[in-house]
Scaffold this motif. Structure first.
Motif, PDB file in Angstrom:
ATOM      1  N   PRO A   1       1.604 -11.797   5.921  1.00 57.78           N
ATOM      2  CA  PRO A   1       0.785 -12.033   4.738  1.00 57.78           C
ATOM      3  C   PRO A   1       0.102 -13.386   4.788  1.00 57.78           C
ATOM      4  O   PRO A   1       0.602 -14.329   5.393  1.00 57.78           O
ATOM      5  CB  PRO A   1       1.806 -11.971   3.588  1.00 57.78           C
ATOM      6  CG  PRO A   1       3.110 -12.314   4.226  1.00 57.78           C
ATOM      7  CD  PRO A   1       3.035 -11.769   5.630  1.00 57.78           C
TER       8      PRO A   1
ATOM      9  N   VAL B   1      -3.607  -0.686  -1.428  1.00 56.85           N
ATOM     10  CA  VAL B   1      -3.281  -1.620  -0.353  1.00 56.85           C
ATOM     11  C   VAL B   1      -3.198  -3.018  -0.945  1.00 56.85           C
ATOM     12  O   VAL B   1      -4.132  -3.490  -1.593  1.00 56.85           O
ATOM     13  CB  VAL B   1      -4.341  -1.580   0.770  1.00 56.85           C
ATOM     14  CG1 VAL B   1      -3.983  -2.578   1.866  1.00 56.85           C
ATOM     15  CG2 VAL B   1      -4.446  -0.174   1.337  1.00 56.85           C
ATOM     16  N   VAL B   2      -2.066  -3.684  -0.737  1.00 59.23           N
ATOM     17  CA  VAL B   2      -1.814  -4.990  -1.335  1.00 59.23           C
ATOM     18  C   VAL B   2      -2.052  -6.073  -0.302  1.00 59.23           C
ATOM     19  O   VAL B   2      -1.489  -6.033   0.794  1.00 59.23           O
ATOM     20  CB  VAL B   2      -0.359  -5.093  -1.835  1.00 59.23           C
ATOM     21  CG1 VAL B   2      -0.150  -6.404  -2.584  1.00 59.23           C
ATOM     22  CG2 VAL B   2      -0.018  -3.900  -2.711  1.00 59.23           C
ATOM     23  N   GLY B   3      -2.873  -7.057  -0.640  1.00 64.19           N
ATOM     24  CA  GLY B   3      -3.044  -8.175   0.278  1.00 64.19           C
ATOM     25  C   GLY B   3      -4.305  -8.943  -0.002  1.00 64.19           C
ATOM     26  O   GLY B   3      -5.260  -8.419  -0.580  1.00 64.19           O
TER      27      GLY B   3
ATOM     28  N   HIS C   1       1.656  -2.361   1.922  1.00 68.93           N
ATOM     29  CA  HIS C   1       1.690  -3.814   1.750  1.00 68.93           C
ATOM     30  C   HIS C   1       2.306  -4.479   2.978  1.00 68.93           C
ATOM     31  O   HIS C   1       2.984  -3.843   3.787  1.00 68.93           O
ATOM     32  CB  HIS C   1       2.495  -4.191   0.503  1.00 68.93           C
ATOM     33  CG  HIS C   1       3.982  -4.013   0.654  1.00 68.93           C
ATOM     34  ND1 HIS C   1       4.802  -5.001   1.160  1.00 68.93           N
ATOM     35  CD2 HIS C   1       4.791  -2.964   0.379  1.00 68.93           C
ATOM     36  CE1 HIS C   1       6.051  -4.563   1.183  1.00 68.93           C
ATOM     37  NE2 HIS C   1       6.071  -3.331   0.714  1.00 68.93           N
ATOM     38  N   SER C   2       2.061  -5.778   3.094  1.00 62.52           N
ATOM     39  CA  SER C   2       2.671  -6.574   4.160  1.00 62.52           C
ATOM     40  C   SER C   2       3.468  -7.722   3.555  1.00 62.52           C
ATOM     41  O   SER C   2       3.664  -8.758   4.179  1.00 62.52           O
ATOM     42  CB  SER C   2       1.583  -7.131   5.094  1.00 62.52           C
ATOM     43  OG  SER C   2       0.713  -7.996   4.369  1.00 62.52           O
ATOM     44  N   GLY C   3       3.916  -7.516   2.321  1.00 56.03           N
ATOM     45  CA  GLY C   3       4.546  -8.604   1.578  1.00 56.03           C
ATOM     46  C   GLY C   3       6.006  -8.824   1.851  1.00 56.03           C
ATOM     47  O   GLY C   3       6.605  -9.736   1.284  1.00 56.03           O
TER      48      GLY C   3
ATOM     49  N   VAL D   1       1.621   3.152  -1.778  1.00 56.97           N
ATOM     50  CA  VAL D   1       1.307   1.723  -1.758  1.00 56.97           C
ATOM     51  C   VAL D   1       1.546   1.217  -0.345  1.00 56.97           C
ATOM     52  O   VAL D   1       2.585   1.514   0.263  1.00 56.97           O
ATOM     53  CB  VAL D   1       2.190   0.937  -2.748  1.00 56.97           C
ATOM     54  CG1 VAL D   1       2.012  -0.566  -2.553  1.00 56.97           C
ATOM     55  CG2 VAL D   1       1.867   1.327  -4.181  1.00 56.97           C
TER      56      VAL D   1
ATOM     57  N   ASP E   1       6.188 -12.226  -6.397  1.00 59.36           N
ATOM     58  CA  ASP E   1       6.358 -10.840  -5.952  1.00 59.36           C
ATOM     59  C   ASP E   1       6.558  -9.855  -7.103  1.00 59.36           C
ATOM     60  O   ASP E   1       5.938  -8.780  -7.110  1.00 59.36           O
ATOM     61  CB  ASP E   1       7.520 -10.739  -4.966  1.00 59.36           C
ATOM     62  CG  ASP E   1       7.126 -11.184  -3.563  1.00 59.36           C
ATOM     63  OD1 ASP E   1       5.919 -11.301  -3.293  1.00 59.36           O
ATOM     64  OD2 ASP E   1       8.028 -11.423  -2.733  1.00 59.36           O
TER      65      ASP E   1
ATOM     66  N   VAL F   1       0.428  -3.943  -9.074  1.00 56.03           N
ATOM     67  CA  VAL F   1       0.195  -2.896  -8.074  1.00 56.03           C
ATOM     68  C   VAL F   1       0.556  -1.530  -8.652  1.00 56.03           C
ATOM     69  O   VAL F   1      -0.194  -0.555  -8.513  1.00 56.03           O
ATOM     70  CB  VAL F   1       1.009  -3.173  -6.799  1.00 56.03           C
ATOM     71  CG1 VAL F   1       1.026  -1.948  -5.890  1.00 56.03           C
ATOM     72  CG2 VAL F   1       0.423  -4.368  -6.052  1.00 56.03           C
TER      73      VAL F   1
END
Length: 247
Positions: A111, A7-9, A85-87, A83, A64, A71
């Motif tokens: 984000p 999870v990216v953030g 993400h909210s990017g 993966v 990014d 990531v």
């Protein structure tokens, strides 16, 4: 065997819990991974943008691809196949370029806002004009007022002196040095390449073959871009006072 998800953030994991549940991801255990990539960001992402005179490139557009790289590395290290993400779309494009086999879940959450050494920040600066001498070696800023610096140090220091306009100031200096050190037709063509470079980065195509080819061309042009630029900084703007090309 439970599925492993990266999870990216910068937000807390709990922020994404509802979205993950909606994607049929059941959270069993959580490990937090923090990556200090400040120097890598400056040297491998901001510096190419400087060489490309990418004044319109945003900090997030440069960050990014770096985020995507780490990531994917984290996913491989931990055996993750997904993966989340909210990017935004650009980060997703970078992830797909590096790891098309990974399942990507886009989380419906804005984000967290962040500033980078490239985009600067609204830091105070004095009202009086300041003089700054930037020394370039093959297009790379290597000294400020005679003091040796790295690319990251140059960006941070000029950000402080200009109220957050470090990237724009260094690009101004770099472009003007190119104007007197490169052959006229080469400069003209490079400006066209720079525009396309910026479009690719904006669209998340950092890892595309065309971007790689443009990087090679840009790097090849920098062999003679060495010298000093004397600037006067005032009100967040930089005015060129003198240029001396290296002999």
């Amino acid at each position: 065997m439970p599925e492993r998800v990266v999870v990216v953030g910068r937000e807390t994991f709990e922020t994404f819990a509802v979205a993950l549940a909606a994607a049929d991801v059941v959270v069993v255990d959580v490990d937090e991974v923090l990556v200090d990539a400040a120097d890598e960001f400056a040297d491998s992402y901001c510096l190419p943008a400087l060489l490309a005179n990418a004044a319109e490139a945003s900090g997030s557009a440069l960050a990014d691809p770096l985020v995507a790289k780490h990531v994917v590395a984290t996913a491989r290290e931990h055996g993750a196949t997904t993966v989340a993400h909210s990017g935004g779309e650009r980060l997703g494009t970078c992830l797909h370029a590096l790891a098309p086999d990974l399942r990507v879940i886009v989380l419906d959450h804005a984000p967290a806002a962040s500033r980078t050494v490239w985009s600067g920040s609204a830091v105070p600066h004095g009202d009086d004009p300041q003089e700054l001498v930037v020394t370039f070696d093959r297009g790379v800023p290597v000294a400020l007022d005679g003091e040796t610096v790295t690319a990251g140090q140059a960006l941070r220091e000029v950000n402080l002196r200009t109220g957050g306009h470090g990237a724009a100031t260094l690009i101004t200096a770099h472009r003007e040095l190119e104007e007197i050190t490169l052959e006229r037709d080469l400069v003209r063509f490079k400006r066209r390449v720079e525009r396309r470079w910026g479009e690719l980065v904006h669209d998340g195509l950092w890892y595309s073959p065309l971007k790689d080819a443009l990087d090679t061309f840009i790097e090849h042009t920098q062999g003679d871009v060495s010298g000093e630029i004397r600037l006067v900084l005032h009100g967040g703007r930089a005015t060129t006072e003198g240029i001396r090309a290296a002999v």
